[in-house]
Scaffold this motif. Sequence first.
Motif, short mmCIF file in Angstrom:
data_model
loop_
_atom_site.label_atom_id
_atom_site.label_comp_id
_atom_site.label_asym_id
_atom_site.label_seq_id
_atom_site.Cartn_x
_atom_site.Cartn_y
_atom_site.Cartn_z
N GLU A 17 40.05 55.84 43.79
CA GLU A 17 40.22 55.06 45.02
C GLU A 17 39.93 55.92 46.25
O GLU A 17 39.28 55.46 47.20
CB GLU A 17 41.62 54.47 45.11
N SER A 27 37.68 48.78 47.56
CA SER A 27 38.03 48.49 46.17
C SER A 27 39.32 47.69 46.13
O SER A 27 40.10 47.68 47.08
CB SER A 27 38.18 49.77 45.36
N VAL A 28 39.53 47.01 45.00
CA VAL A 28 40.73 46.21 44.79
C VAL A 28 41.30 46.57 43.43
O VAL A 28 40.57 46.63 42.44
CB VAL A 28 40.40 44.69 44.83
N LEU A 30 43.52 45.47 40.39
CA LEU A 30 44.08 44.28 39.76
C LEU A 30 45.00 44.67 38.61
O LEU A 30 44.84 45.73 38.01
CB LEU A 30 42.96 43.39 39.22
#
Length: 70
Positions: A17, A27-28, A30
């Motif tokens: 990240e 970015s994500v 999940l």
Amino acid sequence: MKELLRTNDPVRLSFVEAMLKAAGIASVLLDQHTSIIEGSIGAIQRRLMVADRDHVRARAVLAEAGERLP
């Protein structure tokens, strides 16, 4: 969105990240909460996602940093 990385390693996730952020790639993360709720036994891995348009560049940034991706 495309999956860039799937892991339960919090150090690796943090590193990736940070590398993406430094390169200006959003970015994500999940499945973080699901992973915690199931007791962090490793059954559900966290997925790091990037926009389709950033996927190739994100892989290149991480490869340059020595990060191995599937």
